[in-house]
Design a protein around this motif. Sequence first.
Motif, PDB file in Angstrom:
ATOM      1  N   SER A 166      -4.832   3.099   0.680  1.00 20.28           N
ATOM      2  CA  SER A 166      -5.725   3.717  -0.288  1.00 20.28           C
ATOM      3  C   SER A 166      -7.174   3.569   0.148  1.00 20.28           C
ATOM      4  N   SER A 167      -7.908   4.674   0.074  1.00 19.43           N
ATOM      5  CA  SER A 167      -9.336   4.645   0.401  1.00 19.43           C
ATOM      6  C   SER A 167     -10.188   4.451  -0.843  1.00 19.43           C
ATOM      7  N   THR A 168      -9.564   4.479  -2.014  1.00 16.42           N
ATOM      8  CA  THR A 168     -10.313   4.362  -3.271  1.00 16.42           C
ATOM      9  C   THR A 168      -9.970   3.093  -4.043  1.00 16.42           C
ATOM     10  N   HIS A 169      -8.690   2.690  -4.034  1.00 16.60           N
ATOM     11  CA  HIS A 169      -8.280   1.526  -4.808  1.00 16.60           C
ATOM     12  C   HIS A 169      -8.184   0.259  -3.964  1.00 16.60           C
ATOM     13  N   GLY A 170      -8.118   0.417  -2.655  1.00 12.91           N
ATOM     14  CA  GLY A 170      -7.848  -0.725  -1.802  1.00 12.91           C
ATOM     15  C   GLY A 170      -6.362  -1.038  -1.802  1.00 12.91           C
ATOM     16  N   ILE A 174       1.169   5.121  -2.948  1.00 11.96           N
ATOM     17  CA  ILE A 174       2.181   6.150  -2.705  1.00 11.96           C
ATOM     18  C   ILE A 174       1.484   7.498  -2.776  1.00 11.96           C
ATOM     19  N   ARG A 175       1.728   8.314  -1.781  1.00 10.66           N
ATOM     20  CA  ARG A 175       1.132   9.642  -1.723  1.00 10.66           C
ATOM     21  C   ARG A 175       2.233  10.693  -1.853  1.00 10.66           C
ATOM     22  N   LEU A 243      -1.221  13.631  -4.497  1.00 12.64           N
ATOM     23  CA  LEU A 243      -1.321  12.739  -5.649  1.00 12.64           C
ATOM     24  C   LEU A 243      -1.296  11.309  -5.127  1.00 12.64           C
ATOM     25  N   HIS A 244      -2.404  10.587  -5.290  1.00  8.64           N
ATOM     26  CA  HIS A 244      -2.533   9.209  -4.819  1.00  8.64           C
ATOM     27  C   HIS A 244      -2.239   8.273  -5.987  1.00  8.64           C
ATOM     28  N   LEU A 245      -1.211   7.443  -5.845  1.00  6.48           N
ATOM     29  CA  LEU A 245      -0.822   6.513  -6.903  1.00  6.48           C
ATOM     30  C   LEU A 245      -0.895   5.084  -6.370  1.00  6.48           C
ATOM     31  N   PRO A 246      -1.724   4.235  -6.984  1.00  3.77           N
ATOM     32  CA  PRO A 246      -1.833   2.854  -6.517  1.00  3.77           C
ATOM     33  C   PRO A 246      -0.497   2.150  -6.574  1.00  3.77           C
TER      34      PRO A 246
END
Length: 258
Positions: A166-170, A174-175, A243-246
């Motif tokens: 992840s580039s936003t959550h660290g 799952i993409r 869809l980016h899911l932490p």
Amino acid sequence: MANGAVSTYIGPMIRVKPAPVDIVAGALHELQTPIAAILSAGENIRDGLLDSDRLREEGTTIVAQAIRLRNLWDQILLYASTGKIGPRRDIRTLTASEVIDRAIDGVSILLQQGGFTLQREIQMELPLLRGDLQLLSQCLENLIANAVKYSGQSRWVGVSALLGESSTHGGEEIRIRVGDRGLGISAEDLPYIFEPFYRSRRPAVSQIRGSGLGLSIAKGCAEACGGVLSVVSQEGAGCVFTLHLPLRGEPAAEESGP
């Protein structure tokens, strides 16, 4: 940006909140065509001048346009819940396969009627994720329906799931990706595509019917589950929504599918 260049956008979109009058105007504009079609078909049936074949055609028109009205109504209600008052969420542990398969099932008729090939590919042993099954599947349904709508001459949609950084959550995420090989999105349109009722002015795109709510609702559903939507597009060569899911939960035995 010249045609053929790849455009990428991730993160917050330019927020231009529509005024209530704009929302009403957009909804009324979308209602005009199906209402006119139903009215015309009803008048033809009332006048009693149709043979059996034409009667069947007009009946088919009424059913198709009624379905269109129902879908538009559902989209407006869903926009009201995700865009204004916040959806009621049922957060639980899910697998990527569960979310994807429910979304595919929801648009199966759309894919079959259009003669589309859907390629489903899921990385094995993906970790579990946390989210609302209804919201996440609705997000993917809207993305798949968008791919179908703007497919152009192509009749292919790809849905995949994989693990990434992840580039936003660290950490890991799952993409889930939905891709097509259709018209693509111009660099000028890209910052606005998630805005409700936004419609491109490109001639090839502006003639395609739609409520202008699908991507806005998809974004709202993703964010309600702690996710982010991003898009990479090449005008004239399709686009890929992700869809980016932490990452949350424990590893689960996911199987790749054809």
